[in-house]
Design a protein around this motif. Structure first.
Motif, PDB file in Angstrom:
ATOM      1  N   LEU A  95       0.836  -1.199   0.000  1.00 34.45           N
ATOM      2  CA  LEU A  95       0.000   0.000   0.000  1.00 34.45           C
ATOM      3  C   LEU A  95       0.871   1.250   0.000  1.00 34.45           C
ATOM      4  O   LEU A  95       1.842   1.347   0.749  1.00 34.45           O
ATOM      5  CB  LEU A  95      -0.894  -0.008   1.246  1.00 34.45           C
ATOM      6  CG  LEU A  95      -1.726   1.245   1.528  1.00 34.45           C
ATOM      7  CD1 LEU A  95      -2.756   1.474   0.435  1.00 34.45           C
ATOM      8  CD2 LEU A  95      -2.403   1.134   2.888  1.00 34.45           C
ATOM      9  N   VAL A  96       0.492   2.221  -0.850  1.00 36.43           N
ATOM     10  CA  VAL A  96       1.109   3.546  -0.853  1.00 36.43           C
ATOM     11  C   VAL A  96       0.004   4.543  -0.533  1.00 36.43           C
ATOM     12  O   VAL A  96      -0.949   4.688  -1.301  1.00 36.43           O
ATOM     13  CB  VAL A  96       1.759   3.882  -2.210  1.00 36.43           C
ATOM     14  CG1 VAL A  96       2.292   5.314  -2.212  1.00 36.43           C
ATOM     15  CG2 VAL A  96       2.873   2.895  -2.527  1.00 36.43           C
ATOM     16  N   LEU A  97       0.122   5.231   0.615  1.00 37.07           N
ATOM     17  CA  LEU A  97      -0.925   6.134   1.075  1.00 37.07           C
ATOM     18  C   LEU A  97      -0.765   7.534   0.491  1.00 37.07           C
ATOM     19  O   LEU A  97       0.299   7.908  -0.002  1.00 37.07           O
ATOM     20  CB  LEU A  97      -0.919   6.203   2.599  1.00 37.07           C
ATOM     21  CG  LEU A  97      -1.345   4.922   3.323  1.00 37.07           C
ATOM     22  CD1 LEU A  97      -1.047   5.025   4.804  1.00 37.07           C
ATOM     23  CD2 LEU A  97      -2.820   4.641   3.098  1.00 37.07           C
ATOM     24  N   GLN A  98      -1.854   8.324   0.593  1.00 36.16           N
ATOM     25  CA  GLN A  98      -1.870   9.639  -0.040  1.00 36.16           C
ATOM     26  C   GLN A  98      -1.094  10.681   0.740  1.00 36.16           C
ATOM     27  O   GLN A  98      -0.663  11.675   0.169  1.00 36.16           O
ATOM     28  CB  GLN A  98      -3.307  10.122  -0.219  1.00 36.16           C
ATOM     29  CG  GLN A  98      -4.063  10.355   1.060  1.00 36.16           C
ATOM     30  CD  GLN A  98      -5.410  11.010   0.834  1.00 36.16           C
ATOM     31  OE1 GLN A  98      -5.490  12.110   0.318  1.00 36.16           O
ATOM     32  NE2 GLN A  98      -6.474  10.312   1.173  1.00 36.16           N
ATOM     33  N   ASP A  99      -0.926  10.511   2.051  1.00 38.34           N
ATOM     34  CA  ASP A  99      -0.303  11.544   2.864  1.00 38.34           C
ATOM     35  C   ASP A  99       1.030  11.042   3.394  1.00 38.34           C
ATOM     36  O   ASP A  99       1.078  10.352   4.413  1.00 38.34           O
ATOM     37  CB  ASP A  99      -1.224  11.917   4.031  1.00 38.34           C
ATOM     38  CG  ASP A  99      -0.616  12.979   4.929  1.00 38.34           C
ATOM     39  OD1 ASP A  99       0.410  13.570   4.527  1.00 38.34           O
ATOM     40  OD2 ASP A  99      -1.159  13.222   6.016  1.00 38.34           O
ATOM     41  N   ALA A 177      -2.138   2.191  -4.656  1.00 39.01           N
ATOM     42  CA  ALA A 177      -1.799   3.584  -4.365  1.00 39.01           C
ATOM     43  C   ALA A 177      -3.090   4.366  -4.169  1.00 39.01           C
ATOM     44  O   ALA A 177      -3.863   4.555  -5.113  1.00 39.01           O
ATOM     45  CB  ALA A 177      -0.980   4.173  -5.508  1.00 39.01           C
ATOM     46  N   ASP A 178      -3.339   4.794  -2.923  1.00 40.84           N
ATOM     47  CA  ASP A 178      -4.573   5.506  -2.580  1.00 40.84           C
ATOM     48  C   ASP A 178      -4.314   7.009  -2.672  1.00 40.84           C
ATOM     49  O   ASP A 178      -3.633   7.584  -1.826  1.00 40.84           O
ATOM     50  CB  ASP A 178      -5.015   5.119  -1.170  1.00 40.84           C
ATOM     51  CG  ASP A 178      -6.415   5.623  -0.836  1.00 40.84           C
ATOM     52  OD1 ASP A 178      -7.010   6.333  -1.670  1.00 40.84           O
ATOM     53  OD2 ASP A 178      -6.920   5.299   0.252  1.00 40.84           O
ATOM     54  N   GLU A 179      -4.843   7.648  -3.720  1.00 42.25           N
ATOM     55  CA  GLU A 179      -4.643   9.076  -3.975  1.00 42.25           C
ATOM     56  C   GLU A 179      -3.163   9.434  -3.835  1.00 42.25           C
ATOM     57  O   GLU A 179      -2.772  10.285  -3.032  1.00 42.25           O
ATOM     58  CB  GLU A 179      -5.483   9.915  -3.007  1.00 42.25           C
ATOM     59  CG  GLU A 179      -6.982   9.683  -3.100  1.00 42.25           C
ATOM     60  CD  GLU A 179      -7.630  10.400  -4.287  1.00 42.25           C
ATOM     61  OE1 GLU A 179      -6.898  10.957  -5.132  1.00 42.25           O
ATOM     62  OE2 GLU A 179      -8.862  10.385  -4.369  1.00 42.25           O
ATOM     63  N   LEU A 196       5.845   6.038 -11.178  1.00 40.41           N
ATOM     64  CA  LEU A 196       5.019   4.828 -11.166  1.00 40.41           C
ATOM     65  C   LEU A 196       5.036   4.133 -12.525  1.00 40.41           C
ATOM     66  O   LEU A 196       5.103   2.900 -12.610  1.00 40.41           O
ATOM     67  CB  LEU A 196       3.590   5.171 -10.751  1.00 40.41           C
ATOM     68  CG  LEU A 196       3.409   5.634  -9.301  1.00 40.41           C
ATOM     69  CD1 LEU A 196       1.975   6.092  -9.065  1.00 40.41           C
ATOM     70  CD2 LEU A 196       3.786   4.541  -8.310  1.00 40.41           C
ATOM     71  N   LEU A 197       4.994   4.913 -13.592  1.00 43.24           N
ATOM     72  CA  LEU A 197       5.052   4.326 -14.939  1.00 43.24           C
ATOM     73  C   LEU A 197       6.415   3.679 -15.183  1.00 43.24           C
ATOM     74  O   LEU A 197       6.500   2.606 -15.788  1.00 43.24           O
ATOM     75  CB  LEU A 197       4.777   5.398 -15.988  1.00 43.24           C
ATOM     76  CG  LEU A 197       3.325   5.870 -16.077  1.00 43.24           C
ATOM     77  CD1 LEU A 197       3.218   7.115 -16.955  1.00 43.24           C
ATOM     78  CD2 LEU A 197       2.427   4.765 -16.623  1.00 43.24           C
ATOM     79  N   ARG A 198       7.469   4.323 -14.715  1.00 43.49           N
ATOM     80  CA  ARG A 198       8.806   3.754 -14.903  1.00 43.49           C
ATOM     81  C   ARG A 198       8.965   2.454 -14.121  1.00 43.49           C
ATOM     82  O   ARG A 198       9.581   1.491 -14.605  1.00 43.49           O
ATOM     83  CB  ARG A 198       9.861   4.780 -14.475  1.00 43.49           C
ATOM     84  CG  ARG A 198      11.297   4.293 -14.643  1.00 43.49           C
ATOM     85  CD  ARG A 198      12.293   5.429 -14.523  1.00 43.49           C
ATOM     86  NE  ARG A 198      12.208   6.125 -13.252  1.00 43.49           N
ATOM     87  CZ  ARG A 198      12.717   5.678 -12.099  1.00 43.49           C
ATOM     88  NH1 ARG A 198      13.327   4.492 -12.061  1.00 43.49           N
ATOM     89  NH2 ARG A 198      12.611   6.379 -10.997  1.00 43.49           N
ATOM     90  N   LEU A 208      -2.957  -0.628  -8.674  1.00 42.13           N
ATOM     91  CA  LEU A 208      -4.316  -0.106  -8.591  1.00 42.13           C
ATOM     92  C   LEU A 208      -4.186   1.299  -8.027  1.00 42.13           C
ATOM     93  O   LEU A 208      -3.721   1.479  -6.889  1.00 42.13           O
ATOM     94  CB  LEU A 208      -5.188  -0.970  -7.676  1.00 42.13           C
ATOM     95  CG  LEU A 208      -6.614  -0.434  -7.453  1.00 42.13           C
ATOM     96  CD1 LEU A 208      -7.435  -0.530  -8.739  1.00 42.13           C
ATOM     97  CD2 LEU A 208      -7.311  -1.169  -6.322  1.00 42.13           C
ATOM     98  N   VAL A 209      -4.557   2.298  -8.802  1.00 40.55           N
ATOM     99  CA  VAL A 209      -4.448   3.691  -8.386  1.00 40.55           C
ATOM    100  C   VAL A 209      -5.845   4.188  -8.048  1.00 40.55           C
ATOM    101  O   VAL A 209      -6.710   4.271  -8.926  1.00 40.55           O
ATOM    102  CB  VAL A 209      -3.801   4.554  -9.482  1.00 40.55           C
ATOM    103  CG1 VAL A 209      -3.719   6.008  -9.031  1.00 40.55           C
ATOM    104  CG2 VAL A 209      -2.410   4.027  -9.823  1.00 40.55           C
TER     105      VAL A 209
END
Length: 331
Positions: A95-99, A177-179, A196-198, A208-209
């Motif tokens: 998980l990658v959080l928004q903040d 990735a959440d926001e 992220l694309l790289r 999942l974005v």
């Protein structure tokens, strides 16, 4: 990009997540029958208004929320919810959080923040080498410059890269990735999206974005799933959905983008309470097509109010849960 013949990396089938209602109210159906596939090396954007169930769905796919019913499958194996199984799963799905400020302990150095996952999972290799490689992959170069810094010594973009490095250090196959750029300045957002694309190109990562921003989806995703009131209502290749949206909800979301032609389409009212989902199409009370009489002229107004349009499949085919859109397509 994933091929059409390869089996999906992750699937959700008839996924439901309900929460108890307050003071005797009916349960809230936060996720209400979702079908979703994410292929190996594919980036899928999950879009919709705040409160539509995006984050709950993401948490269910991560194993952080146990579904009320339905099934999540990863690499062909149904998800299990024992502590041991979830521990192994979360090494493969990160998980990658928004903040980033909230994600990072202000007392920990960058090294400690990135190494934390390795220590949790009992990594037996060269910890320093793994941390520096993850920082380098996340675009913090030379990594040695950042190891002993604390979060307050970094810019917002650098902090988000540290969060991403903390996910990458475990060599996952899927990022949720959440926001991921919501809290960043506009000048930095493009850099994080390019990263992220790289990572997808270099490592074959899937993602999942989760976002409310259709412009972000356009720039990063292969496929988009539009969510409303706990259910995906339109899905397909990003160019197809965002260039020629079929669901009135998708059209309304697109109409408020800065470069969208025509007048913004402001939806009436607020999304219904997920404990009181209306009959028929769950969007019908706010639908501009129904309000304008277009659905009546197409002969589907009654169906909009009384018949559930069903659930789009989770695969790569473009699908829409809308009586009016289907009537137009068949005309």
């Amino acid at each position: 990009m994933t091929t059409t013949t390869a089996p999906p990396l992750l699937t959700a089938r008839d996924l439901h997540v309900t929460f108890p209602g307050r003071r005797g109210a009916d349960p809230a159906r936060a996720v209400d029958g979702v079908e979703l596939d994410i292929g190996a090396g594919e980036i899928v954007a999950l879009v919709g208004e705040s409160g539509c169930g995006k984050t709950t769905l993401a948490r269910a796919l991560l194993g952080l929320v146990r579904p009320t019913s339905g099934r999540v499958t990863f690499a062909g194996t149904p998800m299990e919810y024992s502590s041991r199984a979830l521990r192994a799963y979360r090494k493969r799905v990160q998980l990658v959080l928004q903040d980033p400020s909230g994600s990072l302990n202000p007392r920990h150095t960058v090294y400690e923040a990135v190494a934390e996952g390795l220590r949790i999972h009992g990594y037996a290799g060269d910890e320093r080498a793994a941390v520096t490689e993850a920082l380098s992959r996340a675009g913090l170069r030379p990594p040695e410059r950042f190891l002993l810094r604390h979060p307050h010594e970094l810019s917002g973009g650098q902090r988000q890269r540290v969060v991403i490095a903390g996910a990458l250090v475990l060599e996952p196959e899927l990022l949720v990735a959440d926001e991921p750029v919501a809290s960043l300045d506009a000048s930095v957002r493009g850099e994080i999206l390019a990263l992220l694309l790289r990572l997808r190109t270099e490592l074959g990562l899937s993602a999942l974005v989760v976002t409310h921003d259709l412009g972000l989806a356009w720039n990063i995703a292969d496929r988009v799933a539009v969510m409303y009131l706990g259910r995906i209502v339109e899905t397909g290749a990003v160019e197809q959905v965002l260039s020629a949206p079929r669901h009135p909800y998708t059209r309304a979301l697109l109409s408020v983008l800065p470069d969208s032609p025509g007048e913004p389409e402001v939806l009436a009212g607020e999304p219904p309470d997920p404990s009181r989902i209306p009959p028929g199409c769950r969007f019908h009370a706010r639908c501009p097509v129904l309000a304008s009489g277009e659905a009546e002229r197409a002969g589907v107004a009654g169906a909009c109010r009384t018949e559930d349009p069903g659930v789009p499949g989770g695969g790569r085919e473009a699908e829409v849960a809308c009586h009016w859109a289907r009537a137009r397509a068949g005309a």
